[in-house]
Design a protein around this motif. Structure first.
Motif: not given
Length: 233
Positions: A32-35, A206-210
């Motif tokens: 959630i921090d990344l989102l 997942i960060e690259n996808l976001l």
């Protein structure tokens, strides 16, 4: 509340992507921090009857959050039901199916102080009869089942499938094909579990996808509840 970007007009060529993640583990916080870093909102499907529960993914212990103590983590994101205790629904009688969802929703609404109108089945054993039981006995805006689908417009709000897992090798090819679809409105659901980022060392993935989702002007990223309200008005 609808998390809409000003570049979109409601009802006009909306290519919606929804992130639907299950189980409510301790790794949801980092996810959630990344989102939040990228200004994206997701749906989290939680089991209120499994606070602090630990199981093992291969040799790594995975702990579920204590939801009462962790409710602030999910602020700004959708909380949906994933059943009370994460059972195989095909093995349950009708009464137990209803109890699993209804009690989970009541608990989540008490904890988070807001309506819970979505449900995602656990596991991949659910049947059309299971969907019918939940749909007919519980006031929901939508049901997400756990099967994969190529459909990018569900037949109704109670038959929302999964279009991709976050770690599919061809996830970007799938999204690029999705961007080129000619339907007036469509929905692409990406699913997974935040503990996978840890055990598979996928935090960068997942960060690259976001980042990709954030940077694509053709895509509107919404929690499932908002997507459903737009698509099935």
């Amino acid at each position: 509340m609808l998390y809409l970007n000003s570049k979109f007009f409601i009802g006009k060529n909306m290519k919606i992507v929804s992130l639907s993640f299950d189980d409510g583990t301790i790794y949801d916080k980092r996810f959630i921090d990344l989102l939040n870093k990228y200004g994206l909102r997701a749906t989290f499907n939680l089991n209120s009857g499994l606070d602090d529960f630990i199981w093992y993914y291969e040799d790594k212990p995975i702990r579920r959050l204590n939801l009462e103590e962790s409710k602030e983590i999910y602020k700004g994101h959708e909380v949906a039901s994933h059943s009370l205790t994460h059972p195989y629904f095909s093995s349950l009688d009708e009464k137990r199916q209803i109890r699993e969802v209804k009690e989970d929703i009541l608990n989540l609404e008490r904890i988070f102080k807001k309506d819970v109108k979505g449900f995602a089945f656990p596991f991949t054993d659910q049947t059309e009869e299971n969907i019918k039981v939940i749909r007919n006995n519980i006031d929901l805006e939508y049901i997400r089942y756990s099967f994969f689908t190529d459909e990018i417009l569900p037949k109704d709000r109670y038959h929302i499938g999964i279009n991709a897992m976050y770690d599919d090798k061809d996830i970007y090819e799938k999204l690029e094909r999705y961007k080129s679809n000619i339907l007036p409105n469509s929905l692409f659901v990406i699913a997974g579990h935040s503990y996978e980022f840890e055990v598979k060392n996928d935090w960068e993935k997942i960060e690259n996808l976001l980042k990709y989702l954030k940077d694509n002007d053709d895509l509107l990223v919404l929690p499932l509840i908002d997507a459903v309200k737009l698509l099935f008005r």
